[in-house]
Design an enzyme around this catalytic site. Structure first.
Site, PDB file in Angstrom:
ATOM      1  N   ARG A 297       0.836  -1.207   0.000  1.00  0.00           N
ATOM      2  CA  ARG A 297       0.000   0.000   0.000  1.00  0.00           C
ATOM      3  C   ARG A 297       0.866   1.250   0.000  1.00  0.00           C
ATOM      4  O   ARG A 297       2.015   1.213   0.407  1.00  0.00           O
ATOM      5  CB  ARG A 297      -0.868  -0.012   1.259  1.00  0.00           C
ATOM      6  CG  ARG A 297      -2.339   0.128   0.995  1.00  0.00           C
ATOM      7  CD  ARG A 297      -3.084   0.145   2.295  1.00  0.00           C
ATOM      8  NE  ARG A 297      -3.633   1.461   2.536  1.00  0.00           N
ATOM      9  CZ  ARG A 297      -3.279   2.251   3.527  1.00  0.00           C
ATOM     10  NH1 ARG A 297      -2.357   1.892   4.385  1.00  0.00           N
ATOM     11  NH2 ARG A 297      -3.856   3.413   3.660  1.00  0.00           N
TER      12      ARG A 297
ATOM     13  N   LYS B  81       3.456  -7.009  12.073  1.00  0.00           N
ATOM     14  CA  LYS B  81       2.859  -7.262  10.756  1.00  0.00           C
ATOM     15  C   LYS B  81       3.301  -8.607  10.175  1.00  0.00           C
ATOM     16  O   LYS B  81       4.489  -8.838   9.954  1.00  0.00           O
ATOM     17  CB  LYS B  81       3.228  -6.116   9.810  1.00  0.00           C
ATOM     18  CG  LYS B  81       2.608  -6.256   8.441  1.00  0.00           C
ATOM     19  CD  LYS B  81       2.436  -4.933   7.747  1.00  0.00           C
ATOM     20  CE  LYS B  81       1.930  -5.128   6.331  1.00  0.00           C
ATOM     21  NZ  LYS B  81       1.370  -3.921   5.758  1.00  0.00           N
TER      22      LYS B  81
ATOM     23  N   ARG C 155      -1.212   4.240  13.659  1.00  0.00           N
ATOM     24  CA  ARG C 155      -0.150   3.858  14.587  1.00  0.00           C
ATOM     25  C   ARG C 155      -0.691   3.898  16.000  1.00  0.00           C
ATOM     26  O   ARG C 155      -1.564   4.714  16.296  1.00  0.00           O
ATOM     27  CB  ARG C 155       1.004   4.876  14.546  1.00  0.00           C
ATOM     28  CG  ARG C 155       1.648   5.046  13.200  1.00  0.00           C
ATOM     29  CD  ARG C 155       2.781   4.032  13.002  1.00  0.00           C
ATOM     30  NE  ARG C 155       3.494   4.297  11.775  1.00  0.00           N
ATOM     31  CZ  ARG C 155       3.090   3.929  10.561  1.00  0.00           C
ATOM     32  NH1 ARG C 155       1.957   3.267  10.429  1.00  0.00           N
ATOM     33  NH2 ARG C 155       3.791   4.199   9.485  1.00  0.00           N
TER      34      ARG C 155
HETATM   35  C1  BTN Z   1       0.596  -3.955   2.307  1.00  0.00           C
HETATM   36  O1  BTN Z   1       0.578  -4.404   3.449  1.00  0.00           O
HETATM   37  O2  BTN Z   1       1.058  -2.840   2.063  1.00  0.00           O
HETATM   38  C2  BTN Z   1       0.001  -4.785   1.207  1.00  0.00           C
HETATM   39  C3  BTN Z   1       0.950  -5.866   0.767  1.00  0.00           C
HETATM   40  C4  BTN Z   1       0.403  -6.677  -0.365  1.00  0.00           C
HETATM   41  C5  BTN Z   1       1.466  -7.554  -0.984  1.00  0.00           C
HETATM   42  C6  BTN Z   1       0.889  -8.500  -1.986  1.00  0.00           C
HETATM   43  S1  BTN Z   1       2.028  -9.781  -2.433  1.00  0.00           S
HETATM   44  C7  BTN Z   1       0.944 -10.280  -3.712  1.00  0.00           C
HETATM   45  C8  BTN Z   1       0.401  -9.029  -4.356  1.00  0.00           C
HETATM   46  N1  BTN Z   1       1.305  -8.541  -5.381  1.00  0.00           N
HETATM   47  C9  BTN Z   1       1.864  -7.380  -5.053  1.00  0.00           C
HETATM   48  O3  BTN Z   1       2.678  -6.744  -5.746  1.00  0.00           O
HETATM   49  N2  BTN Z   1       1.386  -6.972  -3.862  1.00  0.00           N
HETATM   50  C10 BTN Z   1       0.432  -7.900  -3.312  1.00  0.00           C
END
Ligand code: BTN
Length: 254
Positions: free
Chosen positions: A61, A125, A252
């Site tokens: 994100r 996380k 947070r």
């Molecule tokens: C986050 O916590 O910021 C979201 C992470 C999401 C990661 C997943 S891995 C599979 C899919 N492909 C990506 O490039 N991102 C999501």
């Protein structure tokens, strides 16, 4: 740790009758499973799943990179066509409910959710959800640490967690897909409102002081009052209860 490589046949076997709802492809490497599925959203069916052993440009994100290593992580995306008239609000939270409930059912302890898209274990996380939209399609990207990737930057490692169960990757993926299937069905008929209580039961910060930070505005502090029917965060400040839409903000502990 059970380290069988992912395979569509093994995932289908673990899914049982639900296998008909998914079209699973496994690749050794791609830039990002979300990017790939987004590019194919117009021509792929709902239920298309792309699993990558490795992503060279995994995305999180807010434009952040997503660090994952083959074997240590599970990284996949699911293409979901939203039923006509369904707003995508709260979809990221809904996907979080599916993942957290499935992991708990598999015996993972300490799993909670942090608004809007983090999957926590013992407050750190363990995974995240990245939703991206292309007209009526949503790509639901999930990244989950099975172990802590060795190459994580120190500042990420400090706050990172991994699964505490030994489970074959194919079965894990099948359990997560099964849970997503059920939650998306509920979301399709009732929107996030129908899942709000389930999300609230997993809210890591319920009733806790939190700070909402954004690149573009001053941080706001308040008490986390949960979420509204559309997934907006409800933050009680000294003056009012503010509704915070996910946009570019992060939460947070205060
Ligand atoms: C986050 O916590 O910021 C979201 C992470 C999401 C990661 C997943 S891995 C599979 C899919 N492909 C990506 O490039 N991102 C999501």
């Amino acid at each position: 740790m059970s380290d069988c490589p992912c395979s569509p046949a093994a995932i289908a076997a673990a899914l049982g009758p639900l296998a008909a709802r998914f079209d699973v492809e496994v690749v050794a490497e791609c830039a990002s499973t979300n990017s790939q599925l987004l590019a194919r959203a117009g021509s792929s069916p709902s239920g298309a799943v792309l699993v990558a052993e490795r992503q060279s440009a995994g995305r999180g994100r807010l434009g952040r990179p997503w660090h994952a290593e083959a074997d240590a992580s599970l990284t996949f995306s699911l293409l979901h066509k939203l039923p006509r008239g369904t707003a995508p609000n709260g979809l990221s939270l809904a996907a979080g409910v599916a993942i957290a409930e499935a992991l708990r059912a598999l015996g993972t302890r300490g799993v909670m959710l942090k608004w809007p898209n983090d999957i926590l274990r013992n407050g750190k996380k363990m995974g995240g959800v990245l939703i991206e939209l292309a007209s009526s399609s949503a790509v639901i990207g999930i990244g989950l640490n099975r172990r802590l990737p060795a190459g994580l930057p120190d500042e990420v490692k400090e706050n990172a967690a991994a699964l505490d169960i030994d489970i074959d990757r194919n079965r894990l993926l099948a359990e997560l897909l099964g849970a997503l299937h059920g939650v998306l069905d509920t979301f399709g008929s009732g929107g996030f409102a129908a899942l709000r209580d389930r999300w609230s039961a997993l809210n890591a910060y319920a009733g806790a002081p939190v700070r909402v930070i954004s690149e573009f505005a001053v941080p706001v502090e308040g008490i986390c009052m949960g979420v509204d029917v559309d997934g907006a965060l409800l933050l009680e400040t000294p003056v009012c209860v503010q509704r915070i839409m996910s946009g570019d903000v992060s939460l947070r502990p205060a």
